[in-house]
Design a protein around this motif. Structure first.
Motif, PDB file in Angstrom:
ATOM      1  N   PHE A  70       0.819  -1.213   0.000  1.00  0.00           N
ATOM      2  CA  PHE A  70       0.000   0.000   0.000  1.00  0.00           C
ATOM      3  C   PHE A  70       0.855   1.266   0.000  1.00  0.00           C
ATOM      4  CE2 PHE A  70      -3.474   2.756   1.732  1.00  0.00           C
ATOM      5  CZ  PHE A  70      -4.471   2.388   0.847  1.00  0.00           C
ATOM      6  N   ASP A  71       2.112   1.125   0.394  1.00  0.00           N
ATOM      7  CA  ASP A  71       3.032   2.260   0.353  1.00  0.00           C
ATOM      8  C   ASP A  71       3.491   2.579  -1.066  1.00  0.00           C
ATOM      9  OD1 ASP A  71       3.069   3.018   3.006  1.00  0.00           O
ATOM     10  OD2 ASP A  71       4.649   1.602   3.555  1.00  0.00           O
ATOM     11  N   ARG A  72       3.179   1.726  -2.017  1.00  0.00           N
ATOM     12  CA  ARG A  72       3.572   1.945  -3.401  1.00  0.00           C
ATOM     13  C   ARG A  72       2.420   2.596  -4.184  1.00  0.00           C
ATOM     14  NH1 ARG A  72       5.370  -4.330  -4.533  1.00  0.00           N
ATOM     15  NH2 ARG A  72       6.869  -4.531  -2.794  1.00  0.00           N
ATOM     16  N   PRO A  73       2.738   3.229  -5.320  1.00  0.00           N
ATOM     17  CA  PRO A  73       1.661   3.697  -6.206  1.00  0.00           C
ATOM     18  C   PRO A  73       0.796   2.519  -6.660  1.00  0.00           C
ATOM     19  CG  PRO A  73       3.765   4.651  -6.838  1.00  0.00           C
ATOM     20  CD  PRO A  73       4.072   3.599  -5.801  1.00  0.00           C
ATOM     21  N   ARG A  74      -0.416   2.816  -7.080  1.00  0.00           N
ATOM     22  CA  ARG A  74      -1.346   1.750  -7.471  1.00  0.00           C
ATOM     23  C   ARG A  74      -0.771   0.858  -8.567  1.00  0.00           C
ATOM     24  NH1 ARG A  74      -7.472   4.400  -7.401  1.00  0.00           N
ATOM     25  NH2 ARG A  74      -7.212   5.560  -5.452  1.00  0.00           N
TER      26      ARG A  74
END
Length: 267
Positions: free
Chosen positions: A226-230
């Motif tokens: 979730f810390d990454r872009p979609r």
């Protein structure tokens, strides 16, 4: 424009959004406030939407919601987030605490969202709107106009729990949802059932890991993803996500049953 919890990169957009909304509605505009990750202090570029609620005076020309949808549409009005999700209510409905969807406009627009502009709430799944109004009543961030609780009633607890259960069921299908979002939405639902408060998805996930729940490893993976872009979200083990979703469903259903029993005793 309040600076509290509003990231610098979205302040100009929100200021212009308020200006355009006021230009359409004039004195009929009562309040604009942020919900979702902005209200809960966990907005993240590349991942979060901008969630906005608008409350207007009842009546008025029907064309106004169409005008608003037009002037806020991406890319003509460039959204700096994954998307804008904006809902307009008239003041009578907003103050009612109704468990219905009840909107005048449901607008989704932005670089990562399918464009949607709905002007008739009949038949729309109500649970998203009930949950958003509950978050707004608890933590809504005012952008202009009257304070949130002067214009918006919180949903009744039983209605809200029913909405949470419907949200969990919808996420369990997996359709249209990233696996990390499915897991963290489940964490948020369980957190609400346990505490009666809404927190950001990441905070709910961290709380579940800290509590030593048996799905801690999966939730940890979801938090990292979730810390990454979609576009860079991780693939989580489908069987584990399904098992987790089923457990969340049972947990929420048990809370709904307890609430229903208490409600029947009261009546």
């Amino acid at each position: 424009m309040p600076s509290r919890t509003v990231p610098v990169e979205v302040r100009p957009y929100l200021t212009e959004l308020v200006r355009r909304t006021r230009a359409v509605y004039g004195d009929r505009l009562l309040s604009v406030f942020a919900v979702g990750s902005l209200a809960l202090g966990d907005y993240r570029p590349g991942r979060s939407d901008i969630d906005i609620t608008v409350v207007v005076a009842p009546g008025g020309p029907e064309r106004l919601v169409h005008d608003l949808a037009e002037v806020l549409a991406h890319p003509a009005f460039d959204c700096p987030a994954a998307g804008l999700e904006l809902v307009v209510y008239d003041a009578d409905f907003a103050a009612s605490g109704s468990p219905e969807s009840g909107y005048l406009l449901n607008l989704n627009t932005g670089p990562l969202l399918p464009a949607v502009a709905n002007f008739d709430s009949a038949g729309a799944p109500a649970f998203w709107y009930v949950i958003d109004r509950a978050v707004a009543h608890q933590s809504g961030l005012p952008l202009c106009g009257r304070p949130v609780r002067e214009v918006l009633a919180g949903p009744r607890r039983f209605d809200l729990l029913a909405a949470v259960a419907a949200s969990v069921d919808e996420h369990a299908s997996g359709a249209g949802h990233l696996a990390d979002n499915r897991v963290l939405n489940g964490c948020r639902a369980v957190y609400f059932c346990r505490t009666g408060r809404w927190v950001a998805k990441r905070e709910a996930g961290r709380a579940m890991v800290a509590a030593g729940d048996r799905f801690g490893a999966l939730v940890g993976e979801a938090l990292r993803s979730f810390d990454r872009p979609r576009a860079r979200a991780a693939e989580l083990p489908a069987a584990q996500v399904g098992e987790f979703s089923a457990w969340v469903g049972r947990t929420v259903a048990a809370t709904v049953r307890c609430a229903a029993a208490a409600r029947s005793v009261e009546h």
